[in-house]
Design a protein around this motif. Structure first.
Motif, mmCIF file in Angstrom:
data_model
loop_
_atom_site.group_PDB
_atom_site.id
_atom_site.type_symbol
_atom_site.label_atom_id
_atom_site.label_comp_id
_atom_site.label_asym_id
_atom_site.label_seq_id
_atom_site.Cartn_x
_atom_site.Cartn_y
_atom_site.Cartn_z
ATOM 1 N N GLY A 52 0.852 -1.192 0.000
ATOM 2 C CA GLY A 52 0.000 0.000 0.000
ATOM 3 C C GLY A 52 0.881 1.232 0.000
ATOM 4 O O GLY A 52 1.553 1.530 0.995
ATOM 5 N N ARG A 112 0.123 7.879 1.057
ATOM 6 C CA ARG A 112 1.074 8.818 1.679
ATOM 7 C C ARG A 112 1.869 8.151 2.794
ATOM 8 O O ARG A 112 3.076 8.277 2.886
ATOM 9 C CB ARG A 112 0.318 10.041 2.234
ATOM 10 C CG ARG A 112 -0.127 10.993 1.149
ATOM 11 C CD ARG A 112 -1.217 11.887 1.653
ATOM 12 N NE ARG A 112 -2.376 11.086 2.085
ATOM 13 C CZ ARG A 112 -3.497 11.583 2.561
ATOM 14 N NH1 ARG A 112 -3.639 12.877 2.707
ATOM 15 N NH2 ARG A 112 -4.486 10.782 2.905
ATOM 16 N N PHE A 113 1.167 7.376 3.637
ATOM 17 C CA PHE A 113 1.833 6.743 4.778
ATOM 18 C C PHE A 113 2.804 5.652 4.317
ATOM 19 O O PHE A 113 3.982 5.667 4.675
ATOM 20 C CB PHE A 113 0.787 6.171 5.744
ATOM 21 C CG PHE A 113 1.381 5.536 6.972
ATOM 22 C CD1 PHE A 113 1.966 6.313 7.952
ATOM 23 C CD2 PHE A 113 1.367 4.162 7.135
ATOM 24 C CE1 PHE A 113 2.532 5.734 9.075
ATOM 25 C CE2 PHE A 113 1.926 3.570 8.254
ATOM 26 C CZ PHE A 113 2.501 4.358 9.236
ATOM 27 N N GLY A 114 2.288 4.724 3.496
ATOM 28 C CA GLY A 114 3.128 3.602 3.049
ATOM 29 C C GLY A 114 4.351 4.074 2.283
ATOM 30 O O GLY A 114 5.469 3.577 2.496
ATOM 31 N N ASP A 153 -1.959 -0.496 -7.688
ATOM 32 C CA ASP A 153 -2.191 0.604 -8.630
ATOM 33 C C ASP A 153 -0.899 0.876 -9.417
ATOM 34 O O ASP A 153 0.142 1.197 -8.833
ATOM 35 C CB ASP A 153 -2.612 1.825 -7.803
ATOM 36 C CG ASP A 153 -2.905 3.039 -8.659
ATOM 37 O OD1 ASP A 153 -4.034 3.536 -8.574
ATOM 38 O OD2 ASP A 153 -1.999 3.500 -9.396
ATOM 39 N N SER A 210 -2.476 -7.587 -2.880
ATOM 40 C CA SER A 210 -2.041 -8.339 -1.701
ATOM 41 C C SER A 210 -3.129 -9.259 -1.153
ATOM 42 O O SER A 210 -2.869 -10.028 -0.231
ATOM 43 C CB SER A 210 -1.564 -7.378 -0.614
ATOM 44 O OG SER A 210 -2.614 -6.505 -0.274
ATOM 45 N N THR A 211 -4.341 -9.187 -1.703
ATOM 46 C CA THR A 211 -5.371 -10.134 -1.257
ATOM 47 C C THR A 211 -5.280 -11.426 -2.074
ATOM 48 O O THR A 211 -6.043 -12.356 -1.863
ATOM 49 C CB THR A 211 -6.795 -9.534 -1.389
ATOM 50 O OG1 THR A 211 -7.010 -9.200 -2.762
ATOM 51 C CG2 THR A 211 -6.958 -8.292 -0.543
ATOM 52 N N GLU A 228 -8.178 2.954 3.079
ATOM 53 C CA GLU A 228 -9.622 3.001 2.827
ATOM 54 C C GLU A 228 -10.282 1.630 2.671
ATOM 55 O O GLU A 228 -11.359 1.400 3.192
ATOM 56 C CB GLU A 228 -9.869 3.800 1.549
ATOM 57 C CG GLU A 228 -10.535 5.135 1.820
ATOM 58 C CD GLU A 228 -10.374 6.045 0.619
ATOM 59 O OE1 GLU A 228 -10.967 5.728 -0.425
ATOM 60 O OE2 GLU A 228 -9.635 7.035 0.737
ATOM 61 N N LYS A 240 -1.586 -0.422 9.518
ATOM 62 C CA LYS A 240 -2.204 0.885 9.767
ATOM 63 C C LYS A 240 -3.710 0.704 9.849
ATOM 64 O O LYS A 240 -4.321 0.104 8.960
ATOM 65 C CB LYS A 240 -1.850 1.819 8.607
ATOM 66 C CG LYS A 240 -2.607 3.138 8.628
ATOM 67 C CD LYS A 240 -2.231 3.984 7.443
ATOM 68 C CE LYS A 240 -3.467 4.477 6.749
ATOM 69 N NZ LYS A 240 -3.397 5.840 6.274
HETATM 70 P P1 ATP Z 1 -2.700 7.486 2.981
HETATM 71 O O1 ATP Z 1 -3.540 8.185 4.002
HETATM 72 O O2 ATP Z 1 -1.489 6.858 3.552
HETATM 73 O O3 ATP Z 1 -2.450 8.266 1.735
HETATM 74 P P2 ATP Z 1 -5.032 5.943 2.601
HETATM 75 O O4 ATP Z 1 -5.380 5.671 4.012
HETATM 76 O O5 ATP Z 1 -5.832 6.960 1.837
HETATM 77 O O6 ATP Z 1 -3.509 6.233 2.475
HETATM 78 P P3 ATP Z 1 -5.463 4.223 0.443
HETATM 79 O O7 ATP Z 1 -5.119 5.299 -0.514
HETATM 80 O O8 ATP Z 1 -6.834 3.702 0.536
HETATM 81 O O9 ATP Z 1 -5.004 4.573 1.886
HETATM 82 O O10 ATP Z 1 -4.499 2.974 0.208
HETATM 83 C C1 ATP Z 1 -3.144 3.123 0.132
HETATM 84 C C2 ATP Z 1 -2.645 2.355 -1.054
HETATM 85 O O11 ATP Z 1 -2.955 0.975 -0.910
HETATM 86 C C3 ATP Z 1 -3.224 2.773 -2.410
HETATM 87 O O12 ATP Z 1 -2.165 3.169 -3.240
HETATM 88 C C4 ATP Z 1 -3.914 1.513 -2.928
HETATM 89 O O13 ATP Z 1 -3.733 1.336 -4.328
HETATM 90 C C5 ATP Z 1 -3.178 0.420 -2.165
HETATM 91 N N1 ATP Z 1 -3.987 -0.787 -2.038
HETATM 92 C C6 ATP Z 1 -5.263 -0.897 -1.627
HETATM 93 N N2 ATP Z 1 -5.657 -2.174 -1.658
HETATM 94 C C7 ATP Z 1 -4.599 -2.903 -2.074
HETATM 95 C C8 ATP Z 1 -4.371 -4.290 -2.328
HETATM 96 N N3 ATP Z 1 -5.324 -5.201 -2.126
HETATM 97 N N4 ATP Z 1 -3.159 -4.697 -2.764
HETATM 98 C C9 ATP Z 1 -2.170 -3.787 -2.966
HETATM 99 N N5 ATP Z 1 -2.316 -2.474 -2.773
HETATM 100 C C10 ATP Z 1 -3.509 -2.029 -2.329
#
Ligand code: ATP
Length: 223
Positions: A9, A12-14, A34, A53-54, A76, A99
């Motif tokens: 993922g 921003r955090f990852g 993505d 990752s699922t 999300e 997270k």
């Molecule tokens: P942040 O606050 O850190 O920006 P967020 O809480 O808004 O993140 P998301 O944007 O929902 O989190 O998810 C972070 C990333 O995880 C996205 O780039 C998304 O493509 C990726 N992601 C979500 N589901 C999966 C998955 N099943 N396998 C791999 N990556 C995933």
């Protein structure tokens, strides 16, 4: 051999976690489903892979089991975050850090075996509030529900006093771990060390006791 990390993922955090590990010289495998996110980070990191990752088979093919720590930073899509965590633990990954979006999400993650659950937005919010309430509180790190470390700017109350005469341990039940003056840390402060207005004190203690200390700083600041 140094620890091997994977980050799943790249929001921003990852991506911040992955880039920080990289800049500290660690090898890190970054994964996102993505392709745009993958391309962005591929400019900076050596190993960035597009995968969902699922998908257990995809994770197996990446050899994720052999990593020392896997950070799940999917926000999300709570279902994807939970499924990923479950798969990683069932595969036998030793340390999975996840997270959480909210308390309920966090509780589920703990129940299914996440080794550490982090709440970056909540924690940053708490730190910001401490700083807003008292401008003398520079930083705040929660160690557990009860104990924290704070960085407090020494106000007039402290000026010219030694740690002994301030008697912070008896008066407030807290311990001064370090004193910072002009960007230099004294990490072994002794009872005879004198505190000056503007010094930064790094203090560890029970939250109730730290709050009493904070109140002294606020009152003194406003006076
Ligand atoms: P942040 O606050 O850190 O920006 P967020 O809480 O808004 O993140 P998301 O944007 O929902 O989190 O998810 C972070 C990333 O995880 C996205 O780039 C998304 O493509 C990726 N992601 C979500 N589901 C999966 C998955 N099943 N396998 C791999 N990556 C995933």
């Amino acid at each position: 051999m140094s620890k091997q990390f994977a980050v799943i993922g790249l929001g921003r955090f990852g991506s911040s976690v992955a880039k920080t590990l990289h800049s500290m010289g660690y090898e890190v495998l970054a994964i996102d489903r993505d392709s745009g996110r993958v391309q962005d980070l591929a400019q900076i990191l050596m190993h960035v892979i597009e995968a969902d990752s699922t998908d257990e088979m995809a994770l197996k093919a990446l050899g994720i089991r052999n990593f020392d720590v896997v950070v799940v930073a999917i926000g999300e899509d709570i279902q994807a975050s939970i499924m990923t965590t479950l798969i990683l633990k069932e595969m036998g990954v030793k340390k999975v850090v996840v997270k959480a979006q909210n308390d309920l999400h966090g509780k589920v993650l703990e129940k299914i075996g996440a080794d550490k659950v982090v709440y970056p937005e909540r924690d940053m919010g708490i730190r910001l509030v401490h700083n807003l309430i008292s401008p003398n509180i520079l930083d705040y790190v929660e160690l557990s529900n009860d104990y924290s470390i704070i960085e407090v700017k020494a106000s007039k109350f402290f000026d010219g006093e030694t740690l002994q005469s301030l008697n912070i341990r008896q008066r407030f039940g807290c311990n001064v771990m370090a004193i910072k003056r002009n960007d230099k840390y004294n990490i072994t402060p002794s009872a005879k060390d004198v505190v000056r207005t503007g010094d930064t004190l790094v203090v560890i203690g029970h939250n109730d006791d730290l709050q009493k200390l904070e109140e002294v700083c606020v009152n003194d600041y406003e006076a």
